[in-house]
Design a protein around this motif. Sequence first.
Motif: not given
Length: 98
Positions: A36-42, A58
């Motif tokens: 998961a990328e920092e900017h993606e909703e997770r 997130s």
Amino acid sequence: MADTDNMELKARKERERDELYALDITDVEWRCAPGAEEHEERVEIADLQDGAVAMRSSLDPDTVLRYTAAEWRAFVLGARDGEFDLRPMEHNGGLTAD
């Protein structure tokens, strides 16, 4: 007797919930799915005491849901069994039953 048992169970669950939400989780370690990328909703998960779990988005880290060990286990087992799988329907790209 069943009514007494139900009342005791309800009172126990309320106590557990109150204790869970009273925990200071300021310093818990949040984790998410690998890749998961920092900017993606997770969805982020943190382990709490006695097997309890905290969960948040997130994009909304101030809203935290907390689950007892039994609740979390029931959720995970249900997810593994497909209880929460999306069923294809007309509005989400699937076909309707005839």
